[in-house]
Each structure stands twice: as structure tokens, then as C-alpha cells.
Motif scaffolding. Structure first.
Motif, short mmCIF file in Angstrom:
data_model
loop_
_atom_site.label_atom_id
_atom_site.label_comp_id
_atom_site.label_asym_id
_atom_site.label_seq_id
_atom_site.Cartn_x
_atom_site.Cartn_y
_atom_site.Cartn_z
N GLU A 63 0.85 -1.03 -0.09
CA GLU A 63 0.08 -0.11 0.16
C GLU A 63 0.88 1.31 0.06
N ASN A 64 2.06 1.03 0.80
CA ASN A 64 2.78 2.33 0.71
C ASN A 64 4.20 1.86 1.15
N PRO A 65 5.08 1.83 0.03
CA PRO A 65 6.28 1.39 0.05
C PRO A 65 7.34 2.32 0.99
N ALA A 66 6.76 3.76 1.29
CA ALA A 66 7.68 4.31 2.31
C ALA A 66 7.60 4.01 3.92
N VAL A 253 -15.49 2.03 15.57
CA VAL A 253 -15.20 0.66 15.09
C VAL A 253 -14.41 1.28 13.85
N SER A 254 -13.08 0.79 13.49
CA SER A 254 -12.45 1.14 12.19
C SER A 254 -11.93 -0.17 11.65
N THR A 255 -12.48 -0.24 10.46
CA THR A 255 -11.93 -1.56 9.66
C THR A 255 -10.87 -1.02 8.63
N HIS A 256 -10.12 -2.09 8.15
CA HIS A 256 -8.90 -1.97 7.28
C HIS A 256 -9.18 -2.69 6.02
N ASN A 257 -9.04 -1.70 4.90
CA ASN A 257 -9.49 -2.52 3.31
C ASN A 257 -8.87 -4.08 3.32
N SER A 258 -7.78 -4.19 3.90
CA SER A 258 -7.04 -5.41 3.46
C SER A 258 -6.94 -6.57 4.64
N LEU A 259 -7.24 -6.05 5.89
CA LEU A 259 -7.31 -6.88 7.15
C LEU A 259 -8.46 -7.55 7.60
N PRO A 260 -8.38 -8.90 8.05
CA PRO A 260 -9.70 -9.36 8.63
C PRO A 260 -10.09 -9.17 10.13
N HIS A 261 -9.60 -7.69 10.38
CA HIS A 261 -9.67 -7.67 12.01
C HIS A 261 -10.17 -5.99 12.06
N ALA A 262 -10.74 -5.78 12.95
CA ALA A 262 -11.57 -4.46 13.35
C ALA A 262 -10.79 -3.84 14.63
N GLU A 263 -10.52 -2.62 14.83
CA GLU A 263 -10.14 -1.96 16.03
C GLU A 263 -11.21 -1.08 16.52
N LEU A 264 -11.30 -1.20 17.76
CA LEU A 264 -12.31 -0.30 18.57
C LEU A 264 -11.22 0.87 18.96
N VAL A 265 -11.12 1.75 18.10
CA VAL A 265 -10.44 3.11 18.33
C VAL A 265 -10.84 3.88 19.45
N PHE A 266 -12.12 4.04 19.77
CA PHE A 266 -12.74 4.96 20.69
C PHE A 266 -14.06 4.52 21.22
N LEU A 267 -14.31 4.28 22.51
CA LEU A 267 -15.73 4.17 23.13
C LEU A 267 -15.61 4.95 24.40
#
Length: 332
Positions: A63-66, A253-267
Motif C-alpha cells: 500500500e505504501n512502500p515508504a 470501530v475502524s476496519t482496514h481494507n485488506s485486514l480481517p480484523h477491526a479495531e475499537l479505536v474509541f468508546l
């Protein structure tokens, strides 16, 4: 080298002992050194977890070579013997993998200091103002090196996760009924809600047990924007919580386009609305949102000293899966 070649490092069982003596060099990891450098950083994980981490690193690179611009190594006699990695994110934030070394490496204190110093110089060109570093793979040598360079150890965090399956999916009418019983409703986040969410985040931070030292000094606009602009992530599973027409909380809840996991970034909910069982309902809703995203797990970070929150998450099925530390530094 156009890709991350890690095939020879997936099955590492024993990391070799480094030869003693010889010239020591610390610099950015060259493309041909990246797999060996990452193998050091991932060496404390199981074979299965290392393979997953290499796949994740490969996806980041695609996604980002840098993403490997902040991957540094120390070599002895031409052999990669120490490693550190920083991944700056949106806003004044970065994720850092603390220094790791081959077995048998001597004088790790000075080598770690050298790795942290070169990383600090690199970060200075990318971060501004009050900046936050989330440190992974905690070890005493790396922690001391950061403290000696003027980083402030803000908090220790517990990484928690829960498995997501069909039982996490709740019928919409059932969820709505549960929310009505608590006098709340949830609405999807829209771009026009940015200012509302910034003000709400600041209000929720008052009397919070999550990193209380940040109260009054953190830029919540930066916090919200950093989540909105995380590479590959989408806010389609963010919700604002209301009582009547008053916003009182948020579950993001944030999801990532290519990952099978989600993150609860704030509650969180504002102090006046706490103690009514709303938090437990929002956790249930977060698991439902993760299920609708068809992911395998939902993870979060919680301040180790926030015992009420940790207990609530545990009752909801979350388990501790790791630790991290948050450092703060003022960059000019």
C-alpha cells in the motif's frame, strides 16, 4: 528489490547468536536487509504469529512502500544484529517497535541508545508539537533508551481482543429496542459531524481513567483527524450516541481494507451519562458493527490503570493479548 522478500524468515525457530566483536554500523535497513530486520522485531512471537506479521508488513509495503523508511538496523560484521521501526501516522502520532537484538549481543544498552537516537532524528523531521508514540514489544532496554532521550512515559496500555462470529451479530430491531430501553440512540458518523466528535471527545476525556495526564493538553482535533486519515481505514462503522438531541458518547470501530480484523479505536460517554449501563450496551454494539464488517476479531487498547473499563471488557469476552506503552515528546 520491488517487494518484501520474507520467505526465508517465516520459519525462524532460533535466532542465531551474533559473532562477537567487529565493526558496528547503525543505519536505515536496506531492501535486502528488511526481512532479517523484521525477523528480529518479530522474534518474541510464535511461528504462526510471525508469519501473520510478515504478511501484514508485506501488505503495508504494497500500500505504501515508504512504510520501511523508518526501519533501522544495527549490524555487526555485516550481520543484522539489532532493529527498531517507527511508522508515523496521521497527525502527531507514530507506532514504534522497540529495539530488539540477536541472542548473545553484548552492550545492548549502548546499541539501543544508538538506534533510538537515529530514530529520534528521523522522527523530528516528521512530527511537530506534542507527539505521541505507541511502543510495541516492550523491553526494559528500549524503554530506558527512550526515557534517556527525553520522552515522557505517559501510560502502559493493555491490548485486548475478542473473537467475532455469527453470535456477535444482533438483529437490528433487537439492538434498537435495547437502546430505547436505555434512552439512547445511535446514528452513523457523517463528515459534517467532525466538529461535534472533536468536542464530544474532549468532554468524554473529563474524569476519564484512560491516560488522565492528557486531560487539558491533548489536541482532540488531531486525535479525530488521525483516525479519519489512517491509511486503508474507513469510518463507515463509527456511531454517535445521543440522549434525545444531546450527543453523549461515541463508539468508533475502524476496519482496514485488506485486514480481517477491526479495531475499537474509541468508546466513551460523557461523565453525566455514566453509571447507567450505557457503556456495556456500546460494547455490544461495537461487536455487532465488527460482525457486519465480516471480520474475525475486534481489538482495542485500554489504560492498564483503568480497572473498571478492563473489567467491563473482560465480561464482554475480551482477553488480554499484549501490552504497549505510550510516550510523549514535544517536537519543535
Amino acid at each position: 528489490m520491488n517487494s518484501l522478500d520474507v520467505t526465508s524468515h517465516h520459519s525462524i525457530g532460533q535466532v542465531p547468536i551474533v559473532p562477537s566483536g567487529g565493526p558496528i554500523q547503525t543505519d536505515v535497513a536496506l531492501p535486502a536487509e528488511r526481512a532479517a530486520t523484521l525477523a528480529l522485531l518479530f522474534q518474541q512471537h510464535s511461528t504462526k504469529s510471525r508469519a501473520a506479521l510478515f504478511r501484514w508488513a508485506g501488505e503495508l509495503f504494497h500500500e505504501n512502500p515508504a512504510v520501511f523508511d523508518g526501519l533501522f538496523r544495527t549490524s555487526v560484521n555485516g550481520q543484522v544484529s539489532g532493529a527498531i521501526w517507527a511508522q508515523p501516522g496521521p497527525g502527531n502520532q507514530a507506532t514504534v517497535w522497540l529495539p530488539e537484538f540477536l541472542r548473545g549481543v553484548t552492550d545492548q544498552e549502548s546499541l539501543a541508545k544508538g538506534l533510538v537516537e537515529i530514530l529520534d532524528i528521523w522522527l523530528r523531521g516528521r512530527l511537530r508539537g506534542l507527539s505521541f508514540l505507541s511502543a510495541k514489544c516492550l523491553n526494559a532496554v528500549g524503554l530506558r533508551a527512550f526515557l534517556e532521550l527525553g520522552y515522557w512515559h505517559l501510560a502502559d496500555m493493555s491490548r485486548m481482543a475478542v473473537r467475532i462470529d455469527e453470535t456477535s451479530l444482533v438483529p437490528e430491531d433487537c439492538l434498537e429496542g435495547e437502546c430505547r430501553g436505555l434512552g439512547i440512540r445511535l446514528t452513523p458518523y457523517q463528515s459534517k459531524d467532525r466538529t461535534l466528535l472533536i468536542n464530544l471527545s474532549e468532554a468524554i476525556s473529563k474524569e476519564s481513567l484512560d491516560c488522565p495526564a492528557l486531560s487539558g493538553i491533548r489536541d482532540y482535533g488531531n486525535v479525530v483527524d488521525s483516525q479519519l486519515h489512517r491509511q486503508g481505514c474507513t469510518p463507515s462503522h463509527w456511531r454517535i450516541v445521543w440522549i434525545d438531541y444531546e450527543p453523549i458518547g461515541a463508539v468508533l470501530v475502524s476496519t482496514h481494507n485488506s485486514l480481517p480484523h477491526a479495531e475499537l479505536v474509541f468508546l466513551g460517554i460523557v461523565p453525566a451519562a455514566r453509571g447507567r449501563g450505557i457503556g456495556r450496551q456500546l460494547i455490544r454494539h461495537a461487536k455487532h458493527l465488527a460482525a457486519t464488517a465480516k471480520v474475525q476479531s475486534l481489538s482495542l487498547n485500554c489504560d492498564n490503570d483503568n480497572f473498571p473499563a478492563i473489567s467491563t471488557y473482560q465480561r464482554a469476552g475480551f482477553q488480554s493479548v499484549g501490552r504497549s506503552a505510550v510516550f510523549v515528546k514535544q517536537y519543535e
